[in-house]
Design an enzyme around this catalytic site. Structure first.
Site, PDB file in Angstrom:
ATOM      1  N   GLN A  83      -7.069   4.040  19.406  1.00  0.00           N
ATOM      2  CA  GLN A  83      -6.405   4.123  18.093  1.00  0.00           C
ATOM      3  C   GLN A  83      -7.498   3.913  17.043  1.00  0.00           C
ATOM      4  OE1 GLN A  83      -2.730   4.391  17.800  1.00  0.00           O
ATOM      5  NE2 GLN A  83      -3.235   4.959  15.698  1.00  0.00           N
ATOM      6  N   HIS A  95     -15.134   4.503  22.954  1.00  0.00           N
ATOM      7  CA  HIS A  95     -14.361   5.752  22.945  1.00  0.00           C
ATOM      8  C   HIS A  95     -14.738   6.604  21.730  1.00  0.00           C
ATOM      9  CE1 HIS A  95     -11.222   8.493  23.950  1.00  0.00           C
ATOM     10  NE2 HIS A  95     -10.677   8.347  22.773  1.00  0.00           N
ATOM     11  N   ASP A 118     -10.942  17.171  28.421  1.00  0.00           N
ATOM     12  CA  ASP A 118     -10.391  17.451  27.087  1.00  0.00           C
ATOM     13  C   ASP A 118     -11.528  17.688  26.095  1.00  0.00           C
ATOM     14  OD1 ASP A 118     -11.312  14.852  26.388  1.00  0.00           O
ATOM     15  OD2 ASP A 118      -9.384  13.958  26.899  1.00  0.00           O
ATOM     16  N   LYS A 160      -6.420  19.970  26.374  1.00  0.00           N
ATOM     17  CA  LYS A 160      -5.342  19.074  26.813  1.00  0.00           C
ATOM     18  C   LYS A 160      -4.453  18.734  25.630  1.00  0.00           C
ATOM     19  CE  LYS A 160      -5.946  14.441  27.024  1.00  0.00           C
ATOM     20  NZ  LYS A 160      -6.486  13.145  27.420  1.00  0.00           N
ATOM     21  N   ASP A 185     -15.223  11.509  32.244  1.00  0.00           N
ATOM     22  CA  ASP A 185     -14.351  10.995  31.182  1.00  0.00           C
ATOM     23  C   ASP A 185     -14.799   9.568  30.875  1.00  0.00           C
ATOM     24  OD1 ASP A 185     -12.392  10.986  29.279  1.00  0.00           O
ATOM     25  OD2 ASP A 185     -10.744  11.470  30.629  1.00  0.00           O
TER      26      ASP A 185
HETATM   27  C1  R5P Z   1      -8.825  10.416  26.043  1.00  0.00           C
HETATM   28  O1  R5P Z   1      -9.216  10.778  24.950  1.00  0.00           O
HETATM   29  C2  R5P Z   1      -9.670   9.645  26.988  1.00  0.00           C
HETATM   30  O2  R5P Z   1     -10.992  10.111  27.024  1.00  0.00           O
HETATM   31  C3  R5P Z   1      -9.103   9.679  28.391  1.00  0.00           C
HETATM   32  O3  R5P Z   1      -9.065  11.020  28.845  1.00  0.00           O
HETATM   33  C4  R5P Z   1      -7.711   9.131  28.450  1.00  0.00           C
HETATM   34  O4  R5P Z   1      -7.541   8.051  27.598  1.00  0.00           O
HETATM   35  C5  R5P Z   1      -7.388   8.731  29.863  1.00  0.00           C
HETATM   36  O5  R5P Z   1      -6.104   8.198  29.893  1.00  0.00           O
HETATM   37  P1  R5P Z   1      -5.165   8.492  31.124  1.00  0.00           P
HETATM   38  O6  R5P Z   1      -5.959   8.198  32.363  1.00  0.00           O
HETATM   39  O7  R5P Z   1      -4.002   7.527  30.943  1.00  0.00           O
HETATM   40  O8  R5P Z   1      -4.720   9.910  31.042  1.00  0.00           O
END
Ligand code: R5P
Length: 338
Positions: free
Chosen positions: A111, A144, A187, A210, A238
């Protein structure tokens, strides 16, 4: 990880400490730094309020508080966040000379802006609370979004796990033919990171699109196919895997698009909710994660399909440099702010 060009400055007054959530990481880091670990008394009152107290004097010491913001059985991210705030306040009121807060996984980081009216910017207020409590510096790993640093007006050292993850991947990449591999970002938000990894590994990169359902964030929709991955080993990167919804949805489409093998890598293996079960039954060949959060459950579930990348050596080297006034960016060849 670049280690040369250190000097022999002693750590002087550095003490490593931690709340109750993941002391092992702090103890391992203290050993690597060759600094003392300062035990803390912690307890939870009947009404769930927290209490902390340093077991020794911290007067005149540089206190490094390592606290990953995680959830464990019976305690929430918010409980450990409160513990962190209390530790900072205790250090400040006990005349510590400097307080460095190390948050390996920075909670609330997703956030990072108002995406809709009437929302908070959770990551910003978190930094401000830490500052207000008395922290002089924050150290974190693979934020992030880098703009989180702006909400804290003191020094913010950003560490990146790229080198550790690439070293582990290179050991796994047996084929000499680089064309047999491709990095995939699940994504668009992760495309920059995926490109960095691809450049470093000398292989191609593909970015998937995504969408999340606003009213049901665990519902993920990826594009229906991924071009350019047929018969190739896909390395999915990721920054975090939380419920594993993003990863497993992406992997299923990669498999349908002809991926030969799937290697998935993350810095922050949160693995909440149904993540472990989802990953266990997914066609993932190897999952790599650092231990910015404890990784016991996923290790148990995935067995030898899981590879742990310890983060303590990186934290130890970076904190040793903070304590002795040496460059932290040097470890990353100045590539830790992107
Ligand atoms: C999103 O922007 C993050 O980089 C991750 O892809 C995401 O937060 C992963 O969350 P989840 O495993 O719950 O899909």
């Amino acid at each position: 990880m670049k280690k040369q060009a250190t000097n022999n400055t002693t750590l002087g007054n550095a003490y490593i400490t931690s709340g109750s959530c993941y002391q092992k990481l702090a103890i391992d880091t203290a050993k690597i730094m060759n600094a003392p670990f300062l035990p803390v008394e912690t307890k939870t009152f009947s009404n769930s309020e927290r209490y902390v107290r340093f077991n020794e004097s911290v007067r005149g010491k540089h206190i490094f508080i390592i606290q990953s913001l995680i959830a464990t059985q019976g305690s929430s991210v918010n409980d450990y966040l409160m513990e962190l705030i209390l530790l900072i306040d205790a250090a400040k009121r006990s005349s510590a000379s400097e307080i460095t807060v190390i948050i390996p996984y920075f909670a609330y980081s997703r956030q990072d802006r108002k995406a809709r009216g009437r929302e908070p910017i959770s990551s910003a207020i978190l930094s401000q609370i830490i500052q207000q409590a008395g922290a002089n510096r924050i150290v974190s790993v693979d934020l992030h979004s880098p703009q989180i640093q702006a909400s804290f007006s003191g020094p913010f050292d950003h560490l990146v796990a790229e080198s550790l993850i690439c070293d582990a991947l290179e050991k796994q990449m047996k084929s000499k033919n680089k064309m047999s591999y491709v990095v995939v970002s699940p994504d668009v938000g992760g495309s920059k990171t995926a490109e960095t990894f691809a450049n470093r590994l000398g292989i191609d990169v593909v970015v998937m699109t995504k969408k999340r359902d606003r009213n049901n964030p665990s519902k993920i929709v990826h594009s229906s196919s991924v071009p350019g991955i047929k018969d190739r080993v896909c390395i999915v990167i990721d920054d975090m895997i939380d419920t594993a919804g993003t990863l497993v949805s992406a992997i299923n489409i990669m498999k349908k698009s002809g991926a030969k093998q799937i290697l998935a890598c993350t810095t922050h293996g949160i693995f909440s909710g149904e993540a472990c079960e989802r990953l266990k039954s997914s066609p993932i060949d190897k999952l790599f994660s650092t231990d910015t959060l404890p990784q016991n459950s996923i290790k148990e579930v995935m067995g030898n399909r899981f590879k742990l990348i310890p983060i303590a050596p990186l934290l130890g080297e970076a904190l040793r440099r903070v304590a002795s006034g040496e460059s932290v960016s040097y470890i990353f060849h100045d590539n830790n702010y992107k």
